[in-house]
Design a protein around this motif. Structure first.
Motif, PDB file in Angstrom:
ATOM      1  N   GLY A  50       0.794  -1.223   0.000  1.00 24.22           N
ATOM      2  CA  GLY A  50       0.000   0.000   0.000  1.00 24.22           C
ATOM      3  C   GLY A  50       0.823   1.268   0.000  1.00 24.22           C
ATOM      4  N   ASN A  51       2.033   1.199  -0.527  1.00 25.03           N
ATOM      5  CA  ASN A  51       2.918   2.366  -0.514  1.00 25.03           C
ATOM      6  C   ASN A  51       2.473   3.436  -1.508  1.00 25.03           C
ATOM      7  N   LEU A  52       2.458   4.674  -1.035  1.00 24.69           N
ATOM      8  CA  LEU A  52       2.192   5.837  -1.881  1.00 24.69           C
ATOM      9  C   LEU A  52       3.417   6.740  -1.748  1.00 24.69           C
ATOM     10  N   LEU A  53       4.432   6.480  -2.571  1.00 26.13           N
ATOM     11  CA  LEU A  53       5.733   7.092  -2.344  1.00 26.13           C
ATOM     12  C   LEU A  53       6.117   8.088  -3.427  1.00 26.13           C
ATOM     13  N   VAL A  54       6.723   9.190  -2.982  1.00 22.69           N
ATOM     14  CA  VAL A  54       7.475  10.058  -3.881  1.00 22.69           C
ATOM     15  C   VAL A  54       8.964   9.922  -3.599  1.00 22.69           C
ATOM     16  N   SER A  55       9.325   9.435  -2.436  1.00 18.89           N
ATOM     17  CA  SER A  55      10.726   9.412  -1.997  1.00 18.89           C
ATOM     18  C   SER A  55      11.606   8.505  -2.827  1.00 18.89           C
ATOM     19  N   ASP A  56      11.041   7.478  -3.452  1.00 16.94           N
ATOM     20  CA  ASP A  56      11.858   6.529  -4.210  1.00 16.94           C
ATOM     21  C   ASP A  56      11.885   6.823  -5.705  1.00 16.94           C
ATOM     22  N   LYS A  57      11.402   7.997  -6.095  1.00 13.93           N
ATOM     23  CA  LYS A  57      11.364   8.369  -7.508  1.00 13.93           C
ATOM     24  C   LYS A  57      12.412   9.444  -7.794  1.00 13.93           C
ATOM     25  N   VAL A  58      13.190   9.240  -8.840  1.00 12.26           N
ATOM     26  CA  VAL A  58      14.154  10.263  -9.244  1.00 12.26           C
ATOM     27  C   VAL A  58      13.445  11.250 -10.166  1.00 12.26           C
ATOM     28  N   PRO A  59      13.972  12.475 -10.293  1.00 12.17           N
ATOM     29  CA  PRO A  59      13.317  13.470 -11.146  1.00 12.17           C
ATOM     30  C   PRO A  59      13.098  12.940 -12.563  1.00 12.17           C
ATOM     31  N   GLY A  60      11.900  13.200 -13.073  1.00 13.96           N
ATOM     32  CA  GLY A  60      11.534  12.714 -14.392  1.00 13.96           C
ATOM     33  C   GLY A  60      10.058  12.390 -14.454  1.00 13.96           C
ATOM     34  N   PRO A  61       9.617  11.702 -15.495  1.00 15.56           N
ATOM     35  CA  PRO A  61       8.185  11.453 -15.707  1.00 15.56           C
ATOM     36  C   PRO A  61       7.510  10.693 -14.571  1.00 15.56           C
ATOM     37  N   GLU A  62       8.186   9.685 -13.987  1.00 14.95           N
ATOM     38  CA  GLU A  62       7.528   8.921 -12.927  1.00 14.95           C
ATOM     39  C   GLU A  62       7.344   9.756 -11.673  1.00 14.95           C
ATOM     40  N   LEU A  63       8.302  10.601 -11.350  1.00 18.04           N
ATOM     41  CA  LEU A  63       8.151  11.473 -10.185  1.00 18.04           C
ATOM     42  C   LEU A  63       7.013  12.470 -10.411  1.00 18.04           C
ATOM     43  N   GLU A  64       6.911  13.019 -11.607  1.00 18.79           N
ATOM     44  CA  GLU A  64       5.789  13.920 -11.904  1.00 18.79           C
ATOM     45  C   GLU A  64       4.459  13.187 -11.717  1.00 18.79           C
ATOM     46  N   LEU A  65       4.409  11.946 -12.178  1.00 16.82           N
ATOM     47  CA  LEU A  65       3.205  11.132 -12.018  1.00 16.82           C
ATOM     48  C   LEU A  65       2.918  10.888 -10.546  1.00 16.82           C
ATOM     49  N   ALA A  66       3.970  10.617  -9.759  1.00 16.59           N
ATOM     50  CA  ALA A  66       3.802  10.340  -8.335  1.00 16.59           C
ATOM     51  C   ALA A  66       3.307  11.569  -7.574  1.00 16.59           C
ATOM     52  N   LEU A  67       3.828  12.731  -7.900  1.00 15.53           N
ATOM     53  CA  LEU A  67       3.382  13.957  -7.223  1.00 15.53           C
ATOM     54  C   LEU A  67       1.924  14.264  -7.555  1.00 15.53           C
ATOM     55  N   TYR A  68       1.553  14.078  -8.805  1.00 17.46           N
ATOM     56  CA  TYR A  68       0.161  14.271  -9.206  1.00 17.46           C
ATOM     57  C   TYR A  68      -0.735  13.275  -8.469  1.00 17.46           C
ATOM     58  N   SER A  69      -0.279  12.048  -8.397  1.00 13.55           N
ATOM     59  CA  SER A  69      -1.073  11.020  -7.738  1.00 13.55           C
ATOM     60  C   SER A  69      -1.191  11.271  -6.245  1.00 13.55           C
ATOM     61  N   ALA A  70      -0.121  11.787  -5.627  1.00 16.31           N
ATOM     62  CA  ALA A  70      -0.178  12.088  -4.195  1.00 16.31           C
ATOM     63  C   ALA A  70      -1.284  13.104  -3.896  1.00 16.31           C
ATOM     64  N   ASP A  71      -1.414  14.101  -4.761  1.00 15.26           N
ATOM     65  CA  ASP A  71      -2.490  15.081  -4.587  1.00 15.26           C
ATOM     66  C   ASP A  71      -3.860  14.419  -4.731  1.00 15.26           C
ATOM     67  N   LEU A  72      -3.986  13.533  -5.718  1.00 15.58           N
ATOM     68  CA  LEU A  72      -5.267  12.856  -5.930  1.00 15.58           C
ATOM     69  C   LEU A  72      -5.602  11.906  -4.778  1.00 15.58           C
ATOM     70  N   TRP A  73      -4.594  11.224  -4.227  1.00 12.11           N
ATOM     71  CA  TRP A  73      -4.863  10.347  -3.083  1.00 12.11           C
ATOM     72  C   TRP A  73      -5.383  11.149  -1.886  1.00 12.11           C
ATOM     73  N   ARG A  74      -4.821  12.339  -1.685  1.00 11.71           N
ATOM     74  CA  ARG A  74      -5.322  13.170  -0.584  1.00 11.71           C
ATOM     75  C   ARG A  74      -6.783  13.532  -0.801  1.00 11.71           C
ATOM     76  N   GLN A  75      -7.158  13.836  -2.053  1.00  7.52           N
ATOM     77  CA  GLN A  75      -8.569  14.114  -2.342  1.00  7.52           C
ATOM     78  C   GLN A  75      -9.429  12.875  -2.130  1.00  7.52           C
ATOM     79  N   LEU A  76      -8.933  11.730  -2.596  1.00  9.45           N
ATOM     80  CA  LEU A  76      -9.698  10.492  -2.458  1.00  9.45           C
ATOM     81  C   LEU A  76      -9.885  10.110  -1.000  1.00  9.45           C
ATOM     82  N   SER A  77      -8.913  10.429  -0.164  1.00 11.92           N
ATOM     83  CA  SER A  77      -9.033  10.083   1.253  1.00 11.92           C
ATOM     84  C   SER A  77     -10.208  10.793   1.916  1.00 11.92           C
ATOM     85  N   GLU A  78     -10.644  11.899   1.318  1.00  9.16           N
ATOM     86  CA  GLU A  78     -11.801  12.617   1.843  1.00  9.16           C
ATOM     87  C   GLU A  78     -13.106  12.137   1.224  1.00  9.16           C
TER      88      GLU A  78
END
Length: 392
Positions: A50-78
């Motif tokens: 169940g990991n929702l991580l940005v810490s293990d992503k290096v700068p690039g497309p996957e990190l951008e995806l992870a940051l976007y997803s982190a925002d969406l997970w916060r919305q979904l948690s509500e």
């Protein structure tokens, strides 16, 4: 052969990625069906931490995806029920040596430039953050944006919400053919129970994403990468964050087929501590590997000596859907009109699911995606379609 009412979209896969695709597609007004040969979260999702991580992503497309997803997970948690166990616990990456700490610091500096919150933690302050850590570590980095969910419950919650928006779930139905018209465009899927007609099919089949793509006559080189997780007896909340060794980042990005292990330790709201992480490419071999389990337990106890005498109640394993360049396939497949892919996330699928679902829904609906889908193009591994017989 039963042909059911035509739909806008058929999503193949009822893991968390397929569930997120169904959630965003149905909420955008599309008629959706999700079909899976097994139960909800019966594959990689159900075997995840169940990991929702940005810490293990290096700068690039996957990190951008992870940051976007982190925002969406916060919305979904509500929006989703509390039982998905969303917890914005933060991550702590620790280094055992000065060399490892230097590499971690360089990585963190690049991540900060890309929008990640990352804070250096000196050796003598690590135990302020995690009191039970081993005392000999060189230092670490704190990532407040890292979070966790209970993955199977998150997938189920997304599908229930999609169902309230009209989405249908067909579990226990294996897709045996992707239907195409005389011009090659998708027109649905066939299962043992009948046909589901739709002009769009989304491949969210996880480790079986390559096999599903082959039904449409295209190549997507998804491979399984096995990993084990140990589950301890219920404990008081000893570990506050997601804690892992700095070497874990290199293991995630490695293309080696050999066994790799690095300690990853975290507590859960229910009490048990989860211990990982191992990676190896052994096909779909489900053999329980005692040496791997022993190595993970030893590494966890070295990181947290308090765990040395704790009982491990069980161990489980799953298969991460791995693509050679460590990026998922997300978006339309230009080789087959109407075929979309949302798979190949390896060990990051739970964390990246909302962003993937949102991008897929936007692409299907003809809306401009928030992120550039170019790096995730499904046809990036070959220059030409693979000709195969069509199912008409």
């Amino acid at each position: 052969m039963l042909t059911r009412q035509p739909l806008d979209v058929v999503i193949v896969g009822a893991g968390v990625v397929g569930a997120a695709c169904a959630y965003y597609a149905s909420r955008s007004g599309l008629s959706v069906a999700v079909v899976d040969r097994g139960p909800v979260a019966g594959g990689t999702t159900g075997a995840g931490e169940g990991n929702l991580l940005v810490s293990d992503k290096v700068p690039g497309p996957e990190l951008e995806l992870a940051l976007y997803s982190a925002d969406l997970w916060r919305q979904l948690s509500e929006e989703l029920p509390a039982d998905i166990e969303y917890e914005l616990k933060g991550g702590l990456v620790v280094a055992a040596s000065g060399e490892s700490l230097a590499t971690l610091s360089t990585t963190a500096a690049g991540q900060r430039e890309a929008g990640v919150e990352a804070y250096h933690v000196a050796s003598d302050r690590l135990r302020d953050v995690e009191p039970h850590l081993a005392p000999s570590l060189a230092g670490g980095c704190h990532y407040p944006q890292d979070a966790q969910v209970q993955p199977a419950l998150a997938a189920a919650g997304l599908l229930r919400a999609a169902g309230r928006a009209g989405a249908l779930l067909h579990s226990g139905e294996e897709v045996v053919a992707i239907l195409r018209d005389p011009k090659g465009a998708v027109r649905g899927v066939r299962t043992a129970r009948g046909e589901l007609r739709a002009p769009v099919v989304v491949n969210a089949a996880g480790t079986w994403g390559g096999a599903l793509a082959a039904l449409a006559g295209v190549d997507l080189p998804v491979l399984p990468r096995r990993g084990f997780v140990l589950v301890t007896e219920p404990l008081p909340r000893l570990i506050r964050h997601k804690v892992y060794a700095a070497e874990y980042v290199a293991d995630v990005s490695s293309g080696s087929a050999a066994l790799q292990t690095s300690p990853v330790v975290e507590g859960t709201p229910a009490g048990p501590v989860l211990i990982g992480a191992s990676r190896e490419r052994v096909g779909f071999d489900r053999t329980l590997s005692v040496p791997v389990i022993a190595r993970l337990a030893a590494q966890a106890a070295a990181l947290f000596p308090v765990l040395a005498d704790v009982r491990v109640l069980r161990a489980y394993h799953g298969f991460r859907p791995y693509l050679p360049d460590h990026l998922p396939a997300i978006g339309p497949d230009p080789r087959v009109p109407g075929l979309f892919h949302a798979c190949g996330h390896e060990g990051a699928g739970i964390g990246l699911a909302p962003a993937t679902g949102r991008l897929i829904a936007d692409a299907i609906g003809g809306r401009q995606p928030v992120l550039d889908l170019g790096p995730f193009a499904p046809d990036r591994f070959d220059a030409a379609p693979v000709p195969q017989e069509r199912n008409l």
